[in-house]
Design a protein around this motif. Structure first.
Motif, short mmCIF file in Angstrom:
data_model
loop_
_atom_site.label_atom_id
_atom_site.label_comp_id
_atom_site.label_asym_id
_atom_site.label_seq_id
_atom_site.Cartn_x
_atom_site.Cartn_y
_atom_site.Cartn_z
N LEU A 88 0.85 -1.19 0.00
CA LEU A 88 0.00 0.00 0.00
C LEU A 88 0.88 1.23 0.00
CD1 LEU A 88 -2.49 -1.27 2.67
CD2 LEU A 88 -2.99 -0.91 0.26
N LEU A 89 0.45 2.25 -0.72
CA LEU A 89 1.17 3.51 -0.78
C LEU A 89 0.41 4.54 0.03
CD1 LEU A 89 3.45 5.22 -2.14
CD2 LEU A 89 1.74 5.80 -3.88
N VAL A 90 1.09 5.17 0.96
CA VAL A 90 0.51 6.27 1.72
C VAL A 90 1.22 7.54 1.26
CG1 VAL A 90 0.17 7.31 4.00
CG2 VAL A 90 -0.07 4.84 3.71
N SER A 91 0.44 8.56 0.93
CA SER A 91 1.03 9.85 0.57
C SER A 91 0.33 10.93 1.37
CB SER A 91 0.89 10.11 -0.93
OG SER A 91 -0.46 10.14 -1.32
N ALA A 92 1.08 11.94 1.70
CA ALA A 92 0.54 13.03 2.51
C ALA A 92 1.21 14.33 2.12
CB ALA A 92 0.76 12.75 4.00
N ASP A 93 0.41 15.39 2.06
CA ASP A 93 0.94 16.72 1.82
C ASP A 93 1.28 17.31 3.18
OD1 ASP A 93 0.57 16.51 -0.92
OD2 ASP A 93 -1.48 17.23 -0.80
N ILE A 94 2.57 17.50 3.43
CA ILE A 94 3.09 17.87 4.75
C ILE A 94 3.69 19.27 4.69
CG2 ILE A 94 4.67 17.20 6.60
CD1 ILE A 94 2.80 14.94 6.03
N SER A 95 3.40 20.08 5.70
CA SER A 95 4.08 21.37 5.77
C SER A 95 5.56 21.11 6.01
CB SER A 95 3.49 22.25 6.88
OG SER A 95 3.70 21.66 8.13
N ARG A 96 6.38 21.91 5.41
CA ARG A 96 7.83 21.65 5.45
C ARG A 96 8.40 21.62 6.85
NH1 ARG A 96 9.87 24.48 -0.10
NH2 ARG A 96 8.66 23.07 -1.39
N ASP A 97 7.79 22.34 7.78
CA ASP A 97 8.30 22.34 9.15
C ASP A 97 7.94 21.06 9.91
OD1 ASP A 97 5.60 23.11 9.21
OD2 ASP A 97 5.87 24.27 11.04
N ARG A 98 7.08 20.21 9.34
CA ARG A 98 6.69 18.95 10.00
C ARG A 98 7.20 17.72 9.27
NH1 ARG A 98 3.13 19.76 14.28
NH2 ARG A 98 4.28 17.94 14.95
N LEU A 99 7.99 17.91 8.22
CA LEU A 99 8.45 16.77 7.41
C LEU A 99 9.22 15.73 8.21
CD1 LEU A 99 9.49 18.22 3.95
CD2 LEU A 99 7.93 16.32 4.38
N ASP A 100 10.14 16.16 9.06
CA ASP A 100 10.93 15.21 9.84
C ASP A 100 10.03 14.38 10.76
OD1 ASP A 100 13.27 16.01 8.59
OD2 ASP A 100 13.82 17.40 10.21
N ASP A 101 9.06 15.03 11.41
CA ASP A 101 8.12 14.32 12.29
C ASP A 101 7.30 13.31 11.48
OD1 ASP A 101 8.91 15.79 14.52
OD2 ASP A 101 7.30 17.26 14.27
N ALA A 102 6.80 13.74 10.33
CA ALA A 102 5.97 12.87 9.50
C ALA A 102 6.77 11.69 8.98
CB ALA A 102 5.37 13.67 8.35
N GLU A 103 8.00 11.94 8.58
CA GLU A 103 8.83 10.84 8.09
C GLU A 103 9.11 9.84 9.22
OE1 GLU A 103 13.13 10.10 5.95
OE2 GLU A 103 12.07 11.97 5.56
N ALA A 104 9.33 10.33 10.42
CA ALA A 104 9.54 9.43 11.56
C ALA A 104 8.28 8.61 11.82
CB ALA A 104 9.91 10.24 12.80
N ALA A 105 7.11 9.21 11.71
CA ALA A 105 5.85 8.48 11.90
C ALA A 105 5.70 7.39 10.86
CB ALA A 105 4.66 9.44 11.84
N PHE A 106 6.05 7.67 9.61
CA PHE A 106 6.00 6.66 8.54
C PHE A 106 6.93 5.50 8.89
CE2 PHE A 106 4.33 8.32 4.24
CZ PHE A 106 3.32 9.03 4.84
N ARG A 107 8.17 5.83 9.22
CA ARG A 107 9.16 4.78 9.48
C ARG A 107 8.80 3.98 10.74
NH1 ARG A 107 13.01 5.22 5.79
NH2 ARG A 107 13.55 7.25 4.93
N ASP A 108 8.32 4.65 11.79
CA ASP A 108 7.92 3.95 13.01
C ASP A 108 6.79 2.97 12.76
OD1 ASP A 108 9.86 5.35 14.42
OD2 ASP A 108 8.42 6.72 15.37
N ALA A 109 5.93 3.28 11.80
CA ALA A 109 4.79 2.41 11.48
C ALA A 109 5.17 1.29 10.52
CB ALA A 109 3.65 3.24 10.89
N GLY A 110 6.41 1.31 10.00
CA GLY A 110 6.88 0.21 9.14
C GLY A 110 7.04 0.56 7.68
N ALA A 111 7.05 1.84 7.33
CA ALA A 111 7.17 2.23 5.93
C ALA A 111 8.52 1.89 5.35
CB ALA A 111 6.93 3.73 5.76
#
Length: 105
Positions: free
Chosen positions: A76-99
């Motif tokens: 499955l592909l998850v995509s999200a439009d993220i504000s640039r100041d939250r990119l690191d947090d969002a990427e960590a959330a993806f990786r923590d969930a198994g991306a």
């Protein structure tokens, strides 16, 4: 919501459960608008992921081709439009969930 202040973050997930956990973290922990997050099969076929998990796994193994058998036709592909100041947090959330294959576009 794609503009100069956002970047699209993508990641692939082996299970629907992992994808939903990533979305839950983005929405609940980081306050993202759910309408800016998308889950879709990575291939052209309908899919619940490439591995069974959570609600996809029945008590007894379902008969092949039955309505109870999950559609495991790929990641499955998850995509999200993220504000640039939250990119690191969002990427960590993806990786923590198994991306896997996490990318900024």
């Amino acid at each position: 919501m794609s503009d100069n202040s956002t970047t699209t973050l993508t990641g692939t997930f082996a299970t629907r459960r992992e994808a939903e956990i990533a979305v839950e973290h983005l929405v609940q922990e980081y306050g993202m608008d759910r309408s800016d997050v998308f889950i879709e099969p990575q291939s052209s076929e309908n899919s619940a992921g490439s591995k069974a998990s959570g609600g996809d796994v029945a008590q007894a193994k379902p008969q092949a081709g039955s309505a109870e058998e999950p559609a495991l036709n790929g990641a499955l592909l998850v995509s999200a439009d993220i504000s640039r100041d939250r990119l690191d947090d969002a990427e960590a959330a993806f990786r923590d969930a198994g991306a896997t294959n996490v990318a900024r576009k």
